[in-house]
Design a protein around this motif. Sequence first.
Motif, PDB file in Angstrom:
ATOM      1  N   LYS A   1      24.448  13.295   9.159  1.00 37.09           N
ATOM      2  CA  LYS A   1      24.410  12.077   8.350  1.00 37.09           C
ATOM      3  C   LYS A   1      23.148  12.051   7.485  1.00 37.09           C
ATOM      4  CE  LYS A   1      26.440   8.240   7.206  1.00 37.09           C
ATOM      5  NZ  LYS A   1      27.735   8.236   6.536  1.00 37.09           N
ATOM      6  N   ILE A   2      22.037  12.520   8.038  1.00 29.97           N
ATOM      7  CA  ILE A   2      20.799  12.609   7.250  1.00 29.97           C
ATOM      8  C   ILE A   2      21.011  13.558   6.072  1.00 29.97           C
ATOM      9  CG2 ILE A   2      18.419  13.484   7.287  1.00 29.97           C
ATOM     10  CD1 ILE A   2      18.268  12.323  10.195  1.00 29.97           C
ATOM     11  N   GLU A   3      21.643  14.678   6.322  1.00 32.06           N
ATOM     12  CA  GLU A   3      21.950  15.645   5.256  1.00 32.06           C
ATOM     13  C   GLU A   3      22.813  14.986   4.172  1.00 32.06           C
ATOM     14  OE1 GLU A   3      22.343  19.236   3.165  1.00 32.06           O
ATOM     15  OE2 GLU A   3      21.223  19.112   5.039  1.00 32.06           O
ATOM     16  N   GLU A   4      23.823  14.233   4.600  1.00 33.91           N
ATOM     17  CA  GLU A   4      24.726  13.554   3.661  1.00 33.91           C
ATOM     18  C   GLU A   4      23.986  12.547   2.780  1.00 33.91           C
ATOM     19  OE1 GLU A   4      27.996   9.997   3.952  1.00 33.91           O
ATOM     20  OE2 GLU A   4      27.974  11.447   5.591  1.00 33.91           O
ATOM     21  N   LEU A   5      23.039  11.824   3.354  1.00 28.77           N
ATOM     22  CA  LEU A   5      22.364  10.747   2.625  1.00 28.77           C
ATOM     23  C   LEU A   5      21.067  11.173   1.945  1.00 28.77           C
ATOM     24  CD1 LEU A   5      22.878   7.770   5.097  1.00 28.77           C
ATOM     25  CD2 LEU A   5      24.259   8.418   3.118  1.00 28.77           C
ATOM     26  N   TRP A   6      20.616  12.403   2.220  1.00 27.87           N
ATOM     27  CA  TRP A   6      19.333  12.843   1.685  1.00 27.87           C
ATOM     28  C   TRP A   6      19.315  12.763   0.167  1.00 27.87           C
ATOM     29  CZ3 TRP A   6      14.572  13.326   3.109  1.00 27.87           C
ATOM     30  CH2 TRP A   6      13.674  13.991   2.269  1.00 27.87           C
ATOM     31  N   SER A   7      18.169  12.345  -0.351  1.00 23.99           N
ATOM     32  CA  SER A   7      17.936  12.298  -1.786  1.00 23.99           C
ATOM     33  C   SER A   7      16.508  12.779  -2.020  1.00 23.99           C
ATOM     34  CB  SER A   7      18.122  10.858  -2.256  1.00 23.99           C
ATOM     35  OG  SER A   7      17.155  10.473  -3.160  1.00 23.99           O
ATOM     36  N   GLU A   8      16.267  13.454  -3.111  1.00 22.95           N
ATOM     37  CA  GLU A   8      14.917  13.949  -3.404  1.00 22.95           C
ATOM     38  C   GLU A   8      13.909  12.807  -3.488  1.00 22.95           C
ATOM     39  OE1 GLU A   8      13.426  17.062  -3.457  1.00 22.95           O
ATOM     40  OE2 GLU A   8      15.312  17.483  -2.455  1.00 22.95           O
ATOM     41  N   GLU A   9      14.369  11.593  -3.822  1.00 17.77           N
ATOM     42  CA  GLU A   9      13.476  10.428  -3.850  1.00 17.77           C
ATOM     43  C   GLU A   9      12.853  10.191  -2.480  1.00 17.77           C
ATOM     44  OE1 GLU A   9      15.696   7.056  -5.235  1.00 17.77           O
ATOM     45  OE2 GLU A   9      16.458   8.167  -6.953  1.00 17.77           O
ATOM     46  N   ALA A  10      13.569  10.514  -1.417  1.00 16.09           N
ATOM     47  CA  ALA A  10      13.079  10.292  -0.056  1.00 16.09           C
ATOM     48  C   ALA A  10      11.910  11.206   0.277  1.00 16.09           C
ATOM     49  CB  ALA A  10      14.211  10.492   0.944  1.00 16.09           C
ATOM     50  N   LYS A  11      11.735  12.258  -0.488  1.00 15.80           N
ATOM     51  CA  LYS A  11      10.658  13.217  -0.224  1.00 15.80           C
ATOM     52  C   LYS A  11       9.284  12.570  -0.387  1.00 15.80           C
ATOM     53  CE  LYS A  11       9.874  18.062  -0.530  1.00 15.80           C
ATOM     54  NZ  LYS A  11      10.363  19.335  -0.962  1.00 15.80           N
ATOM     55  N   VAL A  12       9.219  11.472  -1.119  1.00 15.83           N
ATOM     56  CA  VAL A  12       7.960  10.736  -1.259  1.00 15.83           C
ATOM     57  C   VAL A  12       7.484  10.281   0.122  1.00 15.83           C
ATOM     58  CG1 VAL A  12       6.925   8.601  -2.171  1.00 15.83           C
ATOM     59  CG2 VAL A  12       8.438   9.983  -3.613  1.00 15.83           C
ATOM     60  N   PHE A  13       8.427   9.827   0.960  1.00 15.50           N
ATOM     61  CA  PHE A  13       8.082   9.318   2.287  1.00 15.50           C
ATOM     62  C   PHE A  13       8.232  10.375   3.382  1.00 15.50           C
ATOM     63  CE2 PHE A  13       9.472   5.718  -0.278  1.00 15.50           C
ATOM     64  CZ  PHE A  13       8.338   4.924  -0.195  1.00 15.50           C
ATOM     65  N   PHE A  14       9.011  11.391   3.091  1.00 15.32           N
ATOM     66  CA  PHE A  14       9.255  12.469   4.052  1.00 15.32           C
ATOM     67  C   PHE A  14       8.996  13.807   3.374  1.00 15.32           C
ATOM     68  CE2 PHE A  14      11.808   8.839   5.243  1.00 15.32           C
ATOM     69  CZ  PHE A  14      11.392   8.656   6.564  1.00 15.32           C
ATOM     70  N   PRO A  15       7.695  14.158   3.172  1.00 14.68           N
ATOM     71  CA  PRO A  15       7.360  15.374   2.428  1.00 14.68           C
ATOM     72  C   PRO A  15       7.866  16.657   3.079  1.00 14.68           C
ATOM     73  CG  PRO A  15       5.376  14.316   3.313  1.00 14.68           C
ATOM     74  CD  PRO A  15       6.527  13.407   3.591  1.00 14.68           C
ATOM     75  N   ARG A  16       8.191  16.592   4.382  1.00 17.15           N
ATOM     76  CA  ARG A  16       8.734  17.781   5.056  1.00 17.15           C
ATOM     77  C   ARG A  16      10.231  17.922   4.785  1.00 17.15           C
ATOM     78  NH1 ARG A  16       6.330  17.156  10.969  1.00 17.15           N
ATOM     79  NH2 ARG A  16       7.591  18.996  11.357  1.00 17.15           N
ATOM     80  N   GLY A  17      10.793  16.977   4.044  1.00 14.16           N
ATOM     81  CA  GLY A  17      12.198  17.074   3.643  1.00 14.16           C
ATOM     82  C   GLY A  17      13.168  16.565   4.683  1.00 14.16           C
ATOM     83  N   LYS A  18      14.431  16.848   4.446  1.00 15.98           N
ATOM     84  CA  LYS A  18      15.510  16.334   5.297  1.00 15.98           C
ATOM     85  C   LYS A  18      15.492  16.907   6.708  1.00 15.98           C
ATOM     86  CE  LYS A  18      18.523  19.553   3.005  1.00 15.98           C
ATOM     87  NZ  LYS A  18      19.449  19.662   1.911  1.00 15.98           N
ATOM     88  N   ASP A  19      14.736  17.972   6.915  1.00 10.17           N
ATOM     89  CA  ASP A  19      14.646  18.562   8.252  1.00 10.17           C
ATOM     90  C   ASP A  19      13.475  18.006   9.058  1.00 10.17           C
ATOM     91  OD1 ASP A  19      16.904  20.200   7.840  1.00 10.17           O
ATOM     92  OD2 ASP A  19      15.667  21.591   6.682  1.00 10.17           O
ATOM     93  N   ASP A  20      12.766  17.031   8.503  1.00  9.32           N
ATOM     94  CA  ASP A  20      11.649  16.404   9.219  1.00  9.32           C
ATOM     95  C   ASP A  20      12.157  15.839  10.541  1.00  9.32           C
ATOM     96  OD1 ASP A  20       9.686  14.586  10.178  1.00  9.32           O
ATOM     97  OD2 ASP A  20       8.963  14.232   8.133  1.00  9.32           O
ATOM     98  N   PRO A  21      11.591  16.260  11.662  1.00 10.30           N
ATOM     99  CA  PRO A  21      12.088  15.787  12.963  1.00 10.30           C
ATOM    100  C   PRO A  21      11.842  14.299  13.208  1.00 10.30           C
ATOM    101  CG  PRO A  21      10.119  17.142  13.238  1.00 10.30           C
ATOM    102  CD  PRO A  21      10.501  17.222  11.793  1.00 10.30           C
ATOM    103  N   HIS A  22      10.993  13.683  12.406  1.00 13.28           N
ATOM    104  CA  HIS A  22      10.713  12.253  12.560  1.00 13.28           C
ATOM    105  C   HIS A  22      11.642  11.385  11.713  1.00 13.28           C
ATOM    106  CE1 HIS A  22       7.085  12.878  14.925  1.00 13.28           C
ATOM    107  NE2 HIS A  22       6.904  13.944  14.162  1.00 13.28           N
ATOM    108  N   LEU A  23      12.457  12.011  10.882  1.00 12.30           N
ATOM    109  CA  LEU A  23      13.368  11.287   9.997  1.00 12.30           C
ATOM    110  C   LEU A  23      14.586  10.790  10.758  1.00 12.30           C
ATOM    111  CD1 LEU A  23      14.352  10.410   7.183  1.00 12.30           C
ATOM    112  CD2 LEU A  23      15.119  12.754   6.807  1.00 12.30           C
ATOM    113  N   ALA A  24      14.875   9.505  10.600  1.00 17.03           N
ATOM    114  CA  ALA A  24      16.058   8.890  11.209  1.00 17.03           C
ATOM    115  C   ALA A  24      16.655   7.923  10.191  1.00 17.03           C
ATOM    116  CB  ALA A  24      15.673   8.145  12.488  1.00 17.03           C
ATOM    117  N   LEU A  25      17.804   7.395  10.519  1.00 18.92           N
ATOM    118  CA  LEU A  25      18.489   6.444   9.644  1.00 18.92           C
ATOM    119  C   LEU A  25      18.609   5.096  10.339  1.00 18.92           C
ATOM    120  CD1 LEU A  25      21.424   8.774   8.574  1.00 18.92           C
ATOM    121  CD2 LEU A  25      19.374   8.239   7.233  1.00 18.92           C
ATOM    122  N   ILE A  26      18.616   4.071   9.533  1.00 20.06           N
ATOM    123  CA  ILE A  26      18.950   2.730  10.017  1.00 20.06           C
ATOM    124  C   ILE A  26      20.296   2.390   9.413  1.00 20.06           C
ATOM    125  CG2 ILE A  26      18.348   0.288  10.001  1.00 20.06           C
ATOM    126  CD1 ILE A  26      15.397   1.156   9.738  1.00 20.06           C
TER     127      ILE A  26
END
Length: 176
Positions: free
Chosen positions: A92-117
Amino acid sequence: METGSREKLMEILKKFRNAMLVTQASHGVLRSRPMALMKVDDATGDIWFMTSIDSGKVDEIESNPEVNVTLQEEHRYLSLSGRASIVRSRAKIEELWSEEAKVFFPRGKDDPHLALIHVSPREGEYWDNHGAAGLRFLVEAVKAYVTGTTPKADSTQHGAVPLSAGQTANGLTSSR
């Protein structure tokens, strides 16, 4: 009580890119924070945000999943009440990922701290005084001022709409 149209609410919701997510802290205080809308589901009105699993809002949602999402721009306002959940699905993270999110998640969509609400709204309320609706409201406001009454609004300007399961044939929720 239903006073507006689900279609109108969804039309307004799709115009927004940012929202305020309101959660309840463990000591009962309500907390709001700005969030970027990652996706709005056309069929259900469900909303998706990205967050860090280390964020306080994750603990707040896991303790009390009741949330409010508010959205505002110039002459449009929307409030959605519902339940939130934390989703850690990499797909689901892969599906919703956007390059804009890289501002908050510089490690990208594979950041282990990244989750969805994931927010499933149960009811929503909108106020739309944009364009022709705004002109109608202005006329009503002047009449109300002159006559000492309150302005009238129609369902294109203001409405409360149930959004949860048990929807009727027209897509609205039964209040029974």
